[in-house]
Design an enzyme around this catalytic site. Structure first.
Site, PDB file in Angstrom:
ATOM      1  N   HIS A   1      -0.307  12.481 -28.920  1.00  0.00           N
ATOM      2  CA  HIS A   1      -0.770  10.980 -28.588  1.00  0.00           C
ATOM      3  C   HIS A   1      -1.468  10.508 -29.575  1.00  0.00           C
ATOM      4  O   HIS A   1      -1.311   9.077 -29.845  1.00  0.00           O
ATOM      5  CB  HIS A   1      -1.853  11.322 -27.336  1.00  0.00           C
TER       6      HIS A   1
ATOM      7  N   ASN B   1       0.201  19.523 -20.836  1.00  0.00           N
ATOM      8  CA  ASN B   1      -0.073  18.939 -22.316  1.00  0.00           C
ATOM      9  C   ASN B   1      -0.086  19.505 -23.508  1.00  0.00           C
ATOM     10  O   ASN B   1      -0.528  19.132 -24.440  1.00  0.00           O
ATOM     11  CB  ASN B   1      -1.423  18.150 -21.909  1.00  0.00           C
TER      12      ASN B   1
ATOM     13  N   HIS C   1       0.376  17.712 -26.678  1.00  0.00           N
ATOM     14  CA  HIS C   1       0.181  16.227 -26.173  1.00  0.00           C
ATOM     15  C   HIS C   1      -0.963  15.656 -26.843  1.00  0.00           C
ATOM     16  O   HIS C   1      -0.919  14.252 -27.201  1.00  0.00           O
ATOM     17  CB  HIS C   1       0.339  16.092 -24.685  1.00  0.00           C
TER      18      HIS C   1
ATOM     19  N   GLU D   1      10.224  18.634 -24.477  1.00  0.00           N
ATOM     20  CA  GLU D   1       9.656  19.149 -23.282  1.00  0.00           C
ATOM     21  C   GLU D   1      10.177  20.385 -22.764  1.00  0.00           C
ATOM     22  O   GLU D   1       9.671  21.061 -22.024  1.00  0.00           O
ATOM     23  CB  GLU D   1       9.406  18.132 -22.466  1.00  0.00           C
TER      24      GLU D   1
ATOM     25  N   GLU E   1      -3.870  17.553 -11.037  1.00  0.00           N
ATOM     26  CA  GLU E   1      -4.478  17.722 -12.308  1.00  0.00           C
ATOM     27  C   GLU E   1      -6.086  17.882 -12.317  1.00  0.00           C
ATOM     28  O   GLU E   1      -6.444  17.660 -13.036  1.00  0.00           O
ATOM     29  CB  GLU E   1      -4.013  16.896 -13.566  1.00  0.00           C
TER      30      GLU E   1
ATOM     31  N   ARG F   1      -2.486  21.941 -14.049  1.00  0.00           N
ATOM     32  CA  ARG F   1      -1.352  20.842 -14.554  1.00  0.00           C
ATOM     33  C   ARG F   1      -1.530  20.440 -15.903  1.00  0.00           C
ATOM     34  O   ARG F   1      -0.639  20.120 -16.534  1.00  0.00           O
ATOM     35  CB  ARG F   1      -1.350  19.741 -13.474  1.00  0.00           C
TER      36      ARG F   1
ATOM     37  N   LYS G   1       3.366  11.560 -10.843  1.00  0.00           N
ATOM     38  CA  LYS G   1       2.546  10.436 -11.923  1.00  0.00           C
ATOM     39  C   LYS G   1       3.053   9.109 -12.136  1.00  0.00           C
ATOM     40  O   LYS G   1       4.471   9.289 -12.531  1.00  0.00           O
ATOM     41  CB  LYS G   1       2.116  11.212 -13.222  1.00  0.00           C
TER      42      LYS G   1
ATOM     43  N   HIS H   1       8.076   9.781 -27.847  1.00  0.00           N
ATOM     44  CA  HIS H   1       6.970  10.609 -27.091  1.00  0.00           C
ATOM     45  C   HIS H   1       7.244  12.072 -27.562  1.00  0.00           C
ATOM     46  O   HIS H   1       6.727  13.056 -28.118  1.00  0.00           O
ATOM     47  CB  HIS H   1       6.838  10.102 -25.937  1.00  0.00           C
TER      48      HIS H   1
ATOM     49  N   ARG I   1       0.988  -0.980  -0.095  1.00  0.00           N
ATOM     50  CA  ARG I   1      -0.111   0.041  -0.103  1.00  0.00           C
ATOM     51  C   ARG I   1       0.866   1.094   0.024  1.00  0.00           C
ATOM     52  O   ARG I   1       0.375   2.309   0.505  1.00  0.00           O
ATOM     53  CB  ARG I   1      -0.880   0.236   1.158  1.00  0.00           C
TER      54      ARG I   1
ATOM     55  N   LYS J   1       8.322  22.690 -13.775  1.00  0.00           N
ATOM     56  CA  LYS J   1       7.604  21.480 -13.656  1.00  0.00           C
ATOM     57  C   LYS J   1       7.049  21.617 -11.843  1.00  0.00           C
ATOM     58  O   LYS J   1       5.942  21.445 -11.599  1.00  0.00           O
ATOM     59  CB  LYS J   1       8.192  20.395 -13.749  1.00  0.00           C
TER      60      LYS J   1
END
Ligand SMILES: NC(=O)c1ccc[n+]([C@@H]2O[C@H](COP(=O)([O-])OP(=O)(O)OC[C@H]3O[C@@H](n4cnc5c(N)ncnc54)[C@H](O)[C@@H]3O)[C@@H](O)[C@H]2O)c1
Ligand SMILES: [Zn+2]
Length: 359
Positions: free
Chosen positions: A248, A241, A244, A181, A233, A237, A139, A261, A117, A223
């Site tokens: 994507h 993107n 992105h 980035e 987010e 946040r 993330k 990416h 956990r 960041k």
């Protein structure tokens, strides 16, 4: 060494940036229990694993070397991390150390979020992308066959240790992908940084260590601020993107194999800026300048051959930012000011897609 702080109350942590930190930073002091598992991959292990293990000679230090590649960012590999932890009897006070790029960082972070956990983990990012982006912010995820990063958790590391020297072994194509980035931070929230990057492009391209280190520091600073402001987010946040949603779609269309990416994000950012120009929000000079810099880094400025506007629309409708059937996009109001909005002229989106798909 320079240090930044990610301010998240009881989950706050430092980002240390410097040359040679793999050897010199007192890592053992950061470990709360007496067990450590360093997880890396078969490319990075021969380069850097032996630099880390001596730090933990005073405790139980196990290592796990995974296969290299996004294709292994799966529940199956995650299970192999749990198997190793169980086999070596790691307890709730163990610390996982992620030594690698974003794939290792995301997966080890998720393993740390789940094991018993939740246990401590330390990010030691070794790609530019991981140093400026994925290692900061908590993330974590693995991929599902039907979607990238679909299974994951928010789990912040205890610290991020960035040794800028490790970039020396990084292939140029990977460096460039990470650089996309870096540019992103300038575009969305830091115009001074954007101009600094333009001015120092030659130095950065030639891997001038001081310039790269400054770019990493300022990227992490941006960041860290975004994450401190909106950890999970709910709002701003999402501005990270930029490019992105388009990117994507490209990654999905090309099966996550041909394009990195950052490469998909590079042309995606250019598309977002192109659309912002069409909406009359930024001037065409910004788009031309960005295209120029991307080209110098040999990053793509066109979409993959054969992709159509309809295919983009179809793939983008699956984006996480779709709410109530509305496609929200990150666009630029001006250099350094991004917005996430569904309130745009759909015609501009169509025109951008048609311009980039050559239809
Ligand atoms: N968590 C986040 O916020 C976040 C943000 C952006 C991206 N990501 C994730 O990050 C991943 C991409 O990360 P990446 O670009 O670092 O790719 P990666 O981890 O696959 O690394 C790229 C390649 O470089 C190799 N490598 C790593 N460090 C090296 C070094 N110092 N010298 C030589 N080779 C080295 C790796 O073994 C790999 O082959 C994706 O899975 C993406 O989803 C996560
Ligand atoms: Zn990204």
């Amino acid at each position: 060494m320079r240090t930044l702080q990610v301010a998240l109350a009881e989950r706050s942590y430092p980002i240390h940036i410097g040359a040679g930190l793999l050897d010199t930073f007192p890592l053992a002091e950061q470990v709360r229990g007496n067990q450590v598992m360093i997880v890396t991959n078969e490319t990075i292990a021969p380069l850097y694993l032996e630099r880390l293990t001596p730090h933990f000679s005073g405790c139980q230090c196990d290592t796990l070397v995974l296969p290299d590649g996004e294709a292994f960012k799966t529940l199956e590999t995650l299970e192999s991390i749990f198997d190793a932890l169980m086999a070596k009897r790691h307890s709730r006070t163990t610390t996982l150390v992620a030594l690698g790029g974003g794939v290792i960082g995301d997966m080890v972070g998720f393993a740390a979020a789940c094991y018993q956990r939740g246990v401590d983990f330390i990010q030691v990012p070794t790609t530019l992308l991981a140093q400026v982006d994925s290692s900061v912010g908590g993330k974590t995820a693995v991929n599902h066959p039907r979607g990238k990063n679909m299974i994951g958790a928010f789990h912040q590391p205890r610290l991020v240790l960035i040794d800028t020297d490790v970039l020396a072994s990084l292939p140029q194509r990977e460096l460039a992908a990470g650089y996309a980035e870096v540019i992103k931070y300038g575009l969305i929230r830091d115009p001074d940084f954007y101009h600094w990057l333009e001015t120092n492009n030659e130095r950065l391209l030639s891997r001038d260590t001081e310039a790269l280190s400054e770019a990493i520091y300022r990227s992490c600073d941006n960041k860290a601020q975004v994450v401190a402001d909106d950890e999970t987010e709910q709002g701003n946040r999402a501005l990270l993107n930029l490019g992105h949603t388009f990117g994507h779609a490209i990654e999905t269309a090309t099966g996550y194999s041909k394009w990195l990416h950052g490469e998909a994000v590079a042309v995606g950012m250019l598309m977002a800026v192109n659309m912002s120009v069409r909406l009359g929000w930024v001037d065409a000079g910004l788009e031309a300048g960005l295209a120029d810099v991307l080209a110098q880094w040999q990053l793509p400025v066109a979409t993959p051959a054969g992709m159509t506007p309809d295919q983009f629309m179809d793939l983008m409708s699956l984006d996480k930012k779709v709410q109530n059937g509305q496609l929200r996009l990150v666009l630029l109001r001006q250099l350094g000011e991004a917005v996430v909005t569904a309130d745009y002229d759909a015609g501009a989106l169509r025109q951008t897609l048609e311009a980039f798909c050559g239809t």
